[in-house]
Design a protein around this motif. Structure first.
Motif, PDB file in Angstrom:
ATOM      1  N   THR A 202       1.467   3.379   6.733  1.00  0.00           N
ATOM      2  CA  THR A 202       1.616   1.987   6.853  1.00  0.00           C
ATOM      3  C   THR A 202       2.601   1.637   8.062  1.00  0.00           C
ATOM      4  O   THR A 202       2.263   0.651   8.783  1.00  0.00           O
ATOM      5  CB  THR A 202       2.436   1.186   5.822  1.00  0.00           C
TER       6      THR A 202
ATOM      7  N   THR B   5       2.036  -1.094   1.175  1.00  0.00           N
ATOM      8  CA  THR B   5       1.890   0.119   0.496  1.00  0.00           C
ATOM      9  C   THR B   5       1.536  -0.447  -1.078  1.00  0.00           C
ATOM     10  O   THR B   5       0.303   0.197  -1.577  1.00  0.00           O
ATOM     11  CB  THR B   5       3.339   0.601   0.308  1.00  0.00           C
TER      12      THR B   5
ATOM     13  N   CYS C 265      -2.304   0.568  -2.330  1.00  0.00           N
ATOM     14  CA  CYS C 265      -2.557   1.552  -3.342  1.00  0.00           C
ATOM     15  C   CYS C 265      -3.360   1.195  -4.787  1.00  0.00           C
ATOM     16  O   CYS C 265      -4.105   1.735  -5.466  1.00  0.00           O
ATOM     17  CB  CYS C 265      -1.167   2.191  -3.905  1.00  0.00           C
TER      18      CYS C 265
ATOM     19  N   GLN D  27       0.648   7.296   1.759  1.00  0.00           N
ATOM     20  CA  GLN D  27       0.339   5.970   2.223  1.00  0.00           C
ATOM     21  C   GLN D  27       1.440   5.200   2.519  1.00  0.00           C
ATOM     22  O   GLN D  27       1.235   4.447   3.670  1.00  0.00           O
ATOM     23  CB  GLN D  27      -0.220   5.413   0.830  1.00  0.00           C
ATOM     24  N   LEU D  28       2.747   5.310   2.000  1.00  0.00           N
ATOM     25  CA  LEU D  28       3.759   4.731   2.592  1.00  0.00           C
ATOM     26  C   LEU D  28       4.166   4.778   4.086  1.00  0.00           C
ATOM     27  O   LEU D  28       4.509   4.194   4.669  1.00  0.00           O
ATOM     28  CB  LEU D  28       5.114   5.009   1.450  1.00  0.00           C
TER      29      LEU D  28
END
Lengths: 231, 244
Positions: free
Chosen positions: B168, B24, B28, B164-165
């Motif tokens: 994953t 993550t 990012c 995004q977390l």
């Protein structure tokens, strides 16, 4: 352009199933979303609390984990509960239903936010005017509020649909032969993974582009009676 | 529910947590670095800059992340000799590298769109004021436009970090041992399906709401000057306050 070695039809069948899963989930998500939005707006404190827990979970847990939980976790949970009560149960969820169920569960929460916001966007005066004309609560909702809500909800629902159709790719993990899964099978047997996954990407892209076009048409239709600022 | 099994496997979940966090944070940071030029290209008045960026954003946002991961991880297998020739095969052979590459390219497109909106939303007057002060273009961008845009983009960007977390979790499909990967192994090895996935879900819930909590705190500081008056602490009777 691409030599698909006779797997073209399989990919197209997969694409058809993807659209089918997407449409079925979208319809269910709209129904769930409306009910949940009404619960959020008019529920007792207990109902609102329950709905709050539901949206919190959906926002905080990845779709893949929820999907695996529904597909693998729920049957074993029911079997274990049955065993505890001395029953022997054999349950296997059909991948299509597990997929549609999970996607509905997730996107129902998203749709409910859209509906809640669009309900609040309908001006109070409309409801008051309808009440003054003697409409009862249900009729006010069905004839006055709901049609106007849909106009406000359309952009948000379009957004939910675009995300939802991409989320259907995850169902390939539970072996449903939708687009991603068919591309995977074709890629393995022909040893042309790039070609097939790229074709799959292009099909998703085509679905997105067609959806964007339909959405703009639908919004123009829904706003036909509304005076807009002409430039 | 078999609680002993969950407790027994907590160390495995923690090592999965490390993988999730690494992916993550790295994606990012790298994605943000790509997003700034991407947003500028999207806002460029020149067609030749604008259209490649637009096409890229459309492709990334119009296709599922899973398809992108497969395209890079399995797809690279179709070009082994070529990749070997340029010495890149050692990277593409590694699922970790492919996962990071895909996640970075993916978040760059979404972040780029957030930044584009924010840069376009910087009030005109502030830019005009900077021009009136005689700031050259680059300086104006660095000192006025970008910081202001970052403040505007912050709430949307923190949501992007949370997405995004969660995204994953897909790397578990290409055999990486993140939180979801660990859960899948435990589930199939011990037939503990709901225990494993419920634990994974709990980990993600804590992570997501932890990130959101911190993000809202930062937001309060960052946008403190935009909060309504009465929300600010009242002026004390001593000190060199600016109060009237």
């Amino acid at each position: 352009m691409f030599d698909l070695q006779g797997y073209g039809w399989m990919i197209l069948d997969g694409a058809r199933l993807t659209v089918l899963v997407g449409l079925a989930s979208m319809v269910c998500a709209i129904v769930v979303g409306l009910v949940v939005a009404l619960a959020k707006l008019f529920g007792t404190w207990f109902v609102r609390g329950a709905v709050e827990v539901y949206t919190t979970i959906v926002r905080g847990v990845p779709e893949l984990v929820l999907l695996l939980l529904v597909y693998y976790g729920v049957p074993t949970l029911i079997q274990d509960l049955g065993a505890a009560m001395g029953l022997e149960l054999k349950i296997a969820i059909n991948p299509f239903l597990a997929g549609v169920g999970t996607i509905t569960f997730i996107y129902g929460a998203f749709a409910s936010e859209v509906f809640r916001a669009s309900y609040l966007a309908v001006s109070k005066g409309q409801v008051e005017a309808a009440r003054a004309l003697g409409f009862n609560g249900f009729l006010v909702f069905r004839l006055v509020v709901l049609p106007q809500m849909l106009r406000y909800a359309l952009p948000g629902l379009g957004n939910v649909w675009m995300v939802l159709i991409k989320a259907t790719a995850l169902i390939s993990v539970i072996q449903l032969p939708e687009l991603m899964r068919s591309a995977d099978v074709a890629a393995r047997t022909t040893r042309m993974p790039f070609t097939f996954f790229f074709v799959a990407c292009l099909i998703y892209l085509a679905i997105t582009l067609v959806s964007m076009w339909l959405q703009s048409r639908a919004e123009a239709w829904a706003n036909r009676g509304v005076e807009g600022a002409r430039l | 529910m078999n609680f002993d099994l969950i407790v027994e496997n907590i160390p495995r979940f923690l090592s999965g947590l490390v993988v999730t966090l690494e992916l993550t944070v790295a994606s990012c940071v790298l994605g943000f670095a790509l997003a700034v030029p991407l947003a500028l290209m999207r806002l460029s008045p020149h067609r030749r800059w604008r259209w490649p960026a637009t096409a890229y954003v459309l492709f990334v946002r119009g296709t599922p992340l899973l398809a992108q991961i497969f395209l890079i991880y399995y797809g690279s297998g179709q070009f082994v000799p070529a990749l070997k020739a340029v010495g890149l095969w050692t990277f593409f052979r590694e699922p970790w590298f492919c996962a990071l590459l895909t996640l970075t390219l993916n978040t760059a497109a979404y972040t780029g769109e957030i930044l584009r909106g924010a840069i376009a939303g910087v009030p005109k007057g502030e830019i005009e004021a900077a021009r009136a002060c005689g700031m050259p273009r680059r300086l104006r961008f660095r000192r006025i436009v970008l910081p202001r845009a970052l403040g505007l983009a912050w709430p949307a960007y923190t949501n992007e970090i949370v997405y995004q977390l969660q995204a994953t979790s897909l790397v578990s499909i290409i055999t990486l041992m993140d939180i979801t990967g660990v859960a899948r192994v435990i589930a199939s090895r011990d037939f503990a399906f709901y225990e494993a996935f419920l634990t994974a879900a709990a980990f993600y819930l804590v992570l997501v709401y932890g990130v959101l909590f911190v993000a809202r705190r930062v937001e309060r500081r960052l946008l403190a000057h935009l909060r309504p008056r009465e929300a600010q602490p009242t002026q004390r009777g001593f000190g060199f306050g600016f109060g009237r």
